[in-house]
Design a protein around this motif. Structure first.
Motif, PDB file in Angstrom:
ATOM      1  N   ASP A  36      -5.981  -0.553  -5.903  1.00 14.51           N
ATOM      2  CA  ASP A  36      -5.110   0.358  -5.229  1.00 14.51           C
ATOM      3  C   ASP A  36      -3.778  -0.551  -4.628  1.00 14.51           C
ATOM      4  O   ASP A  36      -3.942  -1.411  -3.981  1.00 14.51           O
ATOM      5  CB  ASP A  36      -5.564   1.077  -3.918  1.00 14.51           C
ATOM      6  CG  ASP A  36      -4.597   2.340  -3.390  1.00 14.51           C
ATOM      7  OD1 ASP A  36      -3.462   2.074  -3.659  1.00 14.51           O
ATOM      8  OD2 ASP A  36      -5.339   3.251  -2.838  1.00 14.51           O
ATOM      9  N   ASP A  37      -2.603  -0.171  -5.403  1.00 15.11           N
ATOM     10  CA  ASP A  37      -1.518  -0.995  -5.043  1.00 15.11           C
ATOM     11  C   ASP A  37      -0.514  -0.322  -4.037  1.00 15.11           C
ATOM     12  O   ASP A  37       0.757  -0.684  -3.851  1.00 15.11           O
ATOM     13  CB  ASP A  37      -0.746  -1.494  -6.038  1.00 15.11           C
ATOM     14  CG  ASP A  37      -0.184  -0.649  -7.288  1.00 15.11           C
ATOM     15  OD1 ASP A  37      -0.286   0.886  -6.770  1.00 15.11           O
ATOM     16  OD2 ASP A  37       0.431  -0.698  -8.260  1.00 15.11           O
ATOM     17  N   GLY A  86       5.314  -0.089  -2.574  1.00 11.80           N
ATOM     18  CA  GLY A  86       3.990  -0.363  -2.899  1.00 11.80           C
ATOM     19  C   GLY A  86       3.318  -1.005  -1.829  1.00 11.80           C
ATOM     20  O   GLY A  86       2.628  -2.372  -2.024  1.00 11.80           O
ATOM     21  N   ASP A 291      -0.525  -5.346   0.471  1.00 11.89           N
ATOM     22  CA  ASP A 291       0.112  -4.990  -1.038  1.00 11.89           C
ATOM     23  C   ASP A 291      -0.777  -4.529  -1.855  1.00 11.89           C
ATOM     24  O   ASP A 291      -0.585  -3.582  -2.944  1.00 11.89           O
ATOM     25  CB  ASP A 291       0.528  -6.663  -1.545  1.00 11.89           C
ATOM     26  CG  ASP A 291       1.264  -6.538  -2.856  1.00 11.89           C
ATOM     27  OD1 ASP A 291       1.745  -5.488  -3.166  1.00 11.89           O
ATOM     28  OD2 ASP A 291       1.442  -7.555  -3.482  1.00 11.89           O
ATOM     29  N   TYR A 292      -2.265  -4.854  -2.011  1.00 12.46           N
ATOM     30  CA  TYR A 292      -3.212  -4.320  -3.099  1.00 12.46           C
ATOM     31  C   TYR A 292      -4.501  -4.487  -2.455  1.00 12.46           C
ATOM     32  O   TYR A 292      -4.634  -5.804  -1.716  1.00 12.46           O
ATOM     33  CB  TYR A 292      -2.874  -4.716  -4.448  1.00 12.46           C
ATOM     34  CG  TYR A 292      -3.244  -6.344  -4.367  1.00 12.46           C
ATOM     35  CD1 TYR A 292      -4.679  -6.720  -4.782  1.00 12.46           C
ATOM     36  CD2 TYR A 292      -2.255  -7.227  -4.650  1.00 12.46           C
ATOM     37  CE1 TYR A 292      -5.070  -7.779  -4.988  1.00 12.46           C
ATOM     38  CE2 TYR A 292      -2.796  -8.413  -5.139  1.00 12.46           C
ATOM     39  CZ  TYR A 292      -4.012  -8.740  -5.144  1.00 12.46           C
ATOM     40  OH  TYR A 292      -4.355 -10.233  -5.234  1.00 12.46           O
TER      41      TYR A 292
END
Length: 299
Positions: A36-37, A86, A291-292
């Motif tokens: 997941d970003d 994002g 970020d992710y």
């Protein structure tokens, strides 16, 4: 539960900075379990397909203040939201009456596990809240894993297993990486402190800058190993031998779920500071930016 209730009693580090973490560009990490970003409409919540947003001051029927003495109330409102291109922001806030709120998300899946003879890798790129000194007192951002059997029980910690990939206390320029297991107090993981290591970031300060925090559970070796990485550099290794085969299997041969949160105050920040946190000098509104988040296993 993340129940570090005393200053961390650091175990002897088995390894130091020895090399780069495995690359996902090769053939080893074939199975993406979660990636997941956090792209999406700014101001919206993260994907409900991937994440559960916890609210309140405890799990239903669980210990008060999440078992750690933290003072915030988790919400699903302005404390947690997608931001810009994002990134997920978790933002502690303080009301005019002095009450703190913050955010906590958990992966919907609670079965992330290393297959027999394989590996599990969990990582995230995170910018911790940019606080320091008196304005950071009480900040407790964390990225961690909890044994999936904890859901719905909430009384089986630490036997259920907990892997703290990154914890930061009071805006200090350090992180801790910890394994919790067995029984409390004492046991194979020296609870409630756990088996842990304290490290520092290179190139830039930990709070206020993006760094990659990562753990790999390796069941391809004998003894099996749990390795913590920071910016692709190996920081700390715990081996099966340290726990014994039975306690290792009971702790780590299981599924886990991912947790990202920013707690405020509680036993751990208080113990490090030597007094109750947060204080009147603690600055609200400083975000943790993610970020992710990614989870991989080998085939």
């Amino acid at each position: 539960m993340k129940a570090s209730t005393t200053p961390l009693a650091l175990a002897l580090c088995v390894c130091s900075v020895l090399g780069d973490a495995p690359s996902t560009s090769g053939t080893e990490w074939k199975k993406t379990q979660l990636l997941d970003d956090f792209t999406g409409t700014p101001g919206s919540l993260p994907s409900s397909s991937n994440w559960i947003i916890q609210t309140g001051t405890s799990y239903p029927g669980g210990p008060a203040q999440w078992g750690t003495g933290e003072v915030e109330t988790y919400t699903s409102s302005t404390n947690i939201r997608l931001f810009d291109s994002g990134h997920l922001w978790i933002v502690p806030q303080r009301s005019s009456s002095g009450a703190w709120t913050s955010g906590r998300i958990e992966s919907r899946r609670n079965d992330f596990a290393a297959p027999a003879g394989g590996k599990l890798r969990v990582e995230a790129r995170i910018k911790m809240p940019d606080v320091t000194g008196s304005n950071g007192l009480g900040y407790w951002p964390a990225f961690w894993l909890v044994g999936g059997a904890f859901r719905g029980n909430y009384s089986n910690w630490p036997a259920v297993g907990e892997i703290d990939i990154m914890e930061n206390i009071n805006g200090q320029d350090t992180i801790t990486e910890v394994l919790h297991c067995d029984v409390n107090p004492g046991g194979a993981c020296n609870e409630p402190s756990g088996l842990g290591h304290q490290g520092t970031c290179t190139g830039s300060r930990c709070p206020g800058n993006f760094h990659i925090y990562e753990v790999v559970l390796d069941r391809t070796t004998s003894p099996e190993q749990l390795k913590f990485w920071l910016d692709r550099k190996l920081q700390y290794t715990i081996t099966e031998t340290q726990l014994g085969s039975t306690k290792w299997a009971n702790t780590l041969h299981r599924g886990f779920y991912v947790v990202l949160n920013v707690a405020m105050g509680g036993a751990y920040p208080n113990a490090i500071a030597g007094f109750t946190t947060p204080t009147a000098n603690t600055v609200p509104g400083v975000q943790m930016s993610i970020d992710y988040v990614a989870v991989w296993t080998t085939s």
